[in-house]
Design a protein around this motif. Structure first.
Motif, PDB file in Angstrom:
ATOM      1  N   VAL A 180       0.835  -1.195   0.000  1.00  0.00           N
ATOM      2  CA  VAL A 180       0.000   0.000   0.000  1.00  0.00           C
ATOM      3  C   VAL A 180       0.874   1.251   0.000  1.00  0.00           C
ATOM      4  CG1 VAL A 180      -1.699   1.311   1.346  1.00  0.00           C
ATOM      5  CG2 VAL A 180      -1.943  -1.168   1.104  1.00  0.00           C
ATOM      6  N   ASN A 181       1.904   1.266   0.830  1.00  0.00           N
ATOM      7  CA  ASN A 181       2.817   2.403   0.879  1.00  0.00           C
ATOM      8  C   ASN A 181       3.505   2.628  -0.462  1.00  0.00           C
ATOM      9  OD1 ASN A 181       6.075   3.022   1.658  1.00  0.00           O
ATOM     10  ND2 ASN A 181       4.537   4.467   2.385  1.00  0.00           N
ATOM     11  N   ASN A 182       3.837   1.540  -1.150  1.00  0.00           N
ATOM     12  CA  ASN A 182       4.474   1.626  -2.458  1.00  0.00           C
ATOM     13  C   ASN A 182       3.576   2.357  -3.452  1.00  0.00           C
ATOM     14  OD1 ASN A 182       6.958   0.968  -3.493  1.00  0.00           O
ATOM     15  ND2 ASN A 182       6.254  -0.912  -4.468  1.00  0.00           N
ATOM     16  N   VAL A 183       2.287   2.008  -3.469  1.00  0.00           N
ATOM     17  CA  VAL A 183       1.331   2.669  -4.361  1.00  0.00           C
ATOM     18  C   VAL A 183       1.230   4.150  -4.009  1.00  0.00           C
ATOM     19  CG1 VAL A 183      -1.100   2.816  -5.029  1.00  0.00           C
ATOM     20  CG2 VAL A 183       0.005   0.574  -4.818  1.00  0.00           C
ATOM     21  N   HIS A 184       1.127   4.457  -2.721  1.00  0.00           N
ATOM     22  CA  HIS A 184       1.033   5.837  -2.245  1.00  0.00           C
ATOM     23  C   HIS A 184       2.230   6.659  -2.726  1.00  0.00           C
ATOM     24  CE1 HIS A 184      -0.126   9.132   0.337  1.00  0.00           C
ATOM     25  NE2 HIS A 184       0.963   9.026   1.085  1.00  0.00           N
ATOM     26  N   ARG A 185       3.420   6.108  -2.568  1.00  0.00           N
ATOM     27  CA  ARG A 185       4.641   6.811  -2.973  1.00  0.00           C
ATOM     28  C   ARG A 185       4.719   6.980  -4.487  1.00  0.00           C
ATOM     29  NH1 ARG A 185       9.564   3.794  -0.740  1.00  0.00           N
ATOM     30  NH2 ARG A 185      10.645   5.541  -1.704  1.00  0.00           N
ATOM     31  N   ARG A 186       4.310   5.956  -5.237  1.00  0.00           N
ATOM     32  CA  ARG A 186       4.339   6.054  -6.702  1.00  0.00           C
ATOM     33  C   ARG A 186       3.417   7.157  -7.206  1.00  0.00           C
ATOM     34  NH1 ARG A 186       2.459   1.030  -9.244  1.00  0.00           N
ATOM     35  NH2 ARG A 186       2.867   2.171 -11.154  1.00  0.00           N
ATOM     36  N   ILE A 187       2.213   7.255  -6.611  1.00  0.00           N
ATOM     37  CA  ILE A 187       1.279   8.302  -7.027  1.00  0.00           C
ATOM     38  C   ILE A 187       1.883   9.677  -6.750  1.00  0.00           C
ATOM     39  CG2 ILE A 187      -0.979   9.355  -6.586  1.00  0.00           C
ATOM     40  CD1 ILE A 187      -2.012   6.524  -5.952  1.00  0.00           C
ATOM     41  N   ARG A 188       2.470   9.856  -5.576  1.00  0.00           N
ATOM     42  CA  ARG A 188       3.054  11.153  -5.228  1.00  0.00           C
ATOM     43  C   ARG A 188       4.273  11.496  -6.094  1.00  0.00           C
ATOM     44  NH1 ARG A 188       2.795  12.632   1.137  1.00  0.00           N
ATOM     45  NH2 ARG A 188       0.573  13.126   1.120  1.00  0.00           N
ATOM     46  N   LEU A 189       5.096  10.500  -6.368  1.00  0.00           N
ATOM     47  CA  LEU A 189       6.266  10.745  -7.209  1.00  0.00           C
ATOM     48  C   LEU A 189       5.871  11.159  -8.619  1.00  0.00           C
ATOM     49  CD1 LEU A 189       8.608   7.799  -6.127  1.00  0.00           C
ATOM     50  CD2 LEU A 189       9.129  10.238  -5.913  1.00  0.00           C
ATOM     51  N   ASN A 190       4.796  10.592  -9.122  1.00  0.00           N
ATOM     52  CA  ASN A 190       4.385  10.849 -10.503  1.00  0.00           C
ATOM     53  C   ASN A 190       3.436  12.031 -10.655  1.00  0.00           C
ATOM     54  OD1 ASN A 190       5.373   8.632 -12.538  1.00  0.00           O
ATOM     55  ND2 ASN A 190       4.933   7.551 -10.637  1.00  0.00           N
ATOM     56  N   HIS A 191       2.659  12.358  -9.611  1.00  0.00           N
ATOM     57  CA  HIS A 191       1.634  13.395  -9.756  1.00  0.00           C
ATOM     58  C   HIS A 191       1.770  14.562  -8.791  1.00  0.00           C
ATOM     59  CE1 HIS A 191      -0.282  10.809 -12.615  1.00  0.00           C
ATOM     60  NE2 HIS A 191      -0.579   9.882 -11.726  1.00  0.00           N
ATOM     61  N   GLY A 192       2.570  14.409  -7.738  1.00  0.00           N
ATOM     62  CA  GLY A 192       2.747  15.503  -6.784  1.00  0.00           C
ATOM     63  C   GLY A 192       2.275  15.132  -5.386  1.00  0.00           C
ATOM     64  N   GLU A 193       2.741  15.882  -4.402  1.00  0.00           N
ATOM     65  CA  GLU A 193       2.482  15.576  -2.999  1.00  0.00           C
ATOM     66  C   GLU A 193       1.006  15.698  -2.609  1.00  0.00           C
ATOM     67  OE1 GLU A 193       4.688  14.635  -0.403  1.00  0.00           O
ATOM     68  OE2 GLU A 193       5.964  14.177  -2.114  1.00  0.00           O
ATOM     69  N   ALA A 194       0.215  16.434  -3.394  1.00  0.00           N
ATOM     70  CA  ALA A 194      -1.198  16.603  -3.056  1.00  0.00           C
ATOM     71  C   ALA A 194      -2.026  15.366  -3.368  1.00  0.00           C
ATOM     72  CB  ALA A 194      -1.775  17.807  -3.811  1.00  0.00           C
ATOM     73  N   TYR A 195      -1.416  14.403  -4.058  1.00  0.00           N
ATOM     74  CA  TYR A 195      -2.144  13.217  -4.509  1.00  0.00           C
ATOM     75  C   TYR A 195      -1.644  11.988  -3.760  1.00  0.00           C
ATOM     76  CZ  TYR A 195      -3.524  16.528  -8.030  1.00  0.00           C
ATOM     77  OH  TYR A 195      -4.027  17.644  -8.647  1.00  0.00           O
ATOM     78  N   GLY A 196      -2.426  10.915  -3.814  1.00  0.00           N
ATOM     79  CA  GLY A 196      -2.008   9.694  -3.128  1.00  0.00           C
ATOM     80  C   GLY A 196      -3.196   8.943  -2.577  1.00  0.00           C
ATOM     81  N   LEU A 197      -2.953   8.168  -1.534  1.00  0.00           N
ATOM     82  CA  LEU A 197      -3.990   7.328  -0.939  1.00  0.00           C
ATOM     83  C   LEU A 197      -4.506   7.908   0.365  1.00  0.00           C
ATOM     84  CD1 LEU A 197      -2.454   3.741  -1.337  1.00  0.00           C
ATOM     85  CD2 LEU A 197      -3.948   4.969  -2.903  1.00  0.00           C
ATOM     86  N   GLU A 198      -5.742   7.576   0.672  1.00  0.00           N
ATOM     87  CA  GLU A 198      -6.314   7.819   1.995  1.00  0.00           C
ATOM     88  C   GLU A 198      -6.832   6.470   2.484  1.00  0.00           C
ATOM     89  OE1 GLU A 198      -9.379  10.683   1.540  1.00  0.00           O
ATOM     90  OE2 GLU A 198      -8.021  12.316   0.940  1.00  0.00           O
ATOM     91  N   VAL A 199      -6.552   6.131   3.733  1.00  0.00           N
ATOM     92  CA  VAL A 199      -6.987   4.849   4.300  1.00  0.00           C
ATOM     93  C   VAL A 199      -7.855   5.113   5.507  1.00  0.00           C
ATOM     94  CG1 VAL A 199      -6.270   2.625   5.233  1.00  0.00           C
ATOM     95  CG2 VAL A 199      -4.837   3.761   3.538  1.00  0.00           C
ATOM     96  N   GLU A 200      -9.048   4.539   5.495  1.00  0.00           N
ATOM     97  CA  GLU A 200      -9.950   4.632   6.633  1.00  0.00           C
ATOM     98  C   GLU A 200     -10.398   3.225   7.013  1.00  0.00           C
ATOM     99  OE1 GLU A 200     -13.222   7.078   5.559  1.00  0.00           O
ATOM    100  OE2 GLU A 200     -11.991   8.844   5.101  1.00  0.00           O
ATOM    101  N   SER A 201     -10.401   2.928   8.306  1.00  0.00           N
ATOM    102  CA  SER A 201     -10.837   1.601   8.741  1.00  0.00           C
ATOM    103  C   SER A 201     -11.348   1.645  10.168  1.00  0.00           C
ATOM    104  CB  SER A 201      -9.674   0.605   8.635  1.00  0.00           C
ATOM    105  OG  SER A 201     -10.125  -0.709   8.877  1.00  0.00           O
ATOM    106  N   VAL A 202     -12.288   0.765  10.436  1.00  0.00           N
ATOM    107  CA  VAL A 202     -12.861   0.597  11.772  1.00  0.00           C
ATOM    108  C   VAL A 202     -12.859  -0.894  12.086  1.00  0.00           C
ATOM    109  CG1 VAL A 202     -14.894   0.890  13.232  1.00  0.00           C
ATOM    110  CG2 VAL A 202     -14.330   2.620  11.495  1.00  0.00           C
ATOM    111  N   PRO A 203     -12.309  -1.306  13.220  1.00  0.00           N
ATOM    112  CA  PRO A 203     -12.321  -2.734  13.562  1.00  0.00           C
ATOM    113  C   PRO A 203     -13.715  -3.310  13.513  1.00  0.00           C
ATOM    114  CG  PRO A 203     -10.903  -1.536  15.078  1.00  0.00           C
ATOM    115  CD  PRO A 203     -11.613  -0.497  14.255  1.00  0.00           C
ATOM    116  N   GLY A 204     -13.861  -4.453  12.850  1.00  0.00           N
ATOM    117  CA  GLY A 204     -15.144  -5.117  12.739  1.00  0.00           C
ATOM    118  C   GLY A 204     -16.023  -4.618  11.609  1.00  0.00           C
ATOM    119  N   GLU A 205     -15.574  -3.563  10.919  1.00  0.00           N
ATOM    120  CA  GLU A 205     -16.373  -2.984   9.836  1.00  0.00           C
ATOM    121  C   GLU A 205     -15.634  -2.905   8.509  1.00  0.00           C
ATOM    122  OE1 GLU A 205     -18.109   0.766  10.901  1.00  0.00           O
ATOM    123  OE2 GLU A 205     -18.680   0.071  12.884  1.00  0.00           O
TER     124      GLU A 205
END
Length: 205
Positions: A180-205
């Motif tokens: 996941v971190n690899n994808v995040h870094r690739r997006i930022r390297l290619n498109h800029g620091e404003a872009y990338g991944l957001e991760v949201e999670s709740v245990p059990g959901e």
């Protein structure tokens, strides 16, 4: 790559001759995923191709995990033709399946009952800096972003652990979560620091 492709093709032919359709199908899907990972030098591809690659990957995982999860695709009309970096969806989907529905390498309890994995895509207007582009032939549309979401109703994790996924630091027991971190870094390297991944999670959901 050609040796791997030719060998897999031979295995598939043998499986078809033996009427072992499960093996033939899994081999076909593996050939699709592998060929997409090393074919061509361009960094961008249409979202539709990423979806095809993920569909093949899911076919392989279905053989491994059976019917623990179903899959839904919800792509806003027109998004299929938009460009995205190659091989960015598969690691996210893999993370969802392994840690949401199978218990994963972390030892978290697997989801009870059948779950659902949903991949959606839409275009949103956002006041972000103009994205850079890794290919001179591709067109950037200012003020608009392609938002791709992978959502599951699996086991979930604590918000603190979700945040660490984007940092790539070792987890307890020395396990790394670099996909996941690899994808995040690739997006930022290619498109800029404003872009990338957001991760949201709740245990059990």
């Amino acid at each position: 790559p050609h040796f791997v492709a030719n060998t897999l093709h031979s295995i598939r032919l043998m499986a078809q001759a033996a009427r072992a359709e499960g093996i033939a199908g899994m081999t076909r899907d593996l050939m699709r995923v592998l060929s997409d990972s090393y074919s061509g030098a361009e960094r961008l591809t249409e979202l539709s191709r990423e979806i095809e690659n993920v569909t093949a990957y899911i076919g392989i995982m279905k053989v491994r995990f059976g019917e623990r999860f179903g899959v839904e695709f919800a792509l806003e009309p027109g998004t299929e033709a938009l460009l995205t970096l190659r091989m960015i969806l598969q690691p996210i989907v893999e993370n969802s399946i392994l840690h949401g529905f199978s218990g994963g390498k972390s030892g978290a309890p697997a989801r009870a009952g059948r779950g659902t994995l949903r991949v959606s895509a839409r275009v949103e207007a956002r006041a972000l800096p103009r994205a850079s582009c890794p290919e001179p032939w591709a067109e950037v549309v200012p003020g608009q972003v392609l938002l791709v979401e992978v959502r599951d109703d699996g086991a979930g994790i604590e918000p603190e652990r979700a945040a660490r996924l984007l940092v790539g630091k070792p987890e307890q027991g020395g396990l790394y979560r670099i996909g996941v971190n690899n994808v995040h870094r690739r997006i930022r390297l290619n498109h800029g620091e404003a872009y990338g991944l957001e991760v949201e999670s709740v245990p059990g959901e």
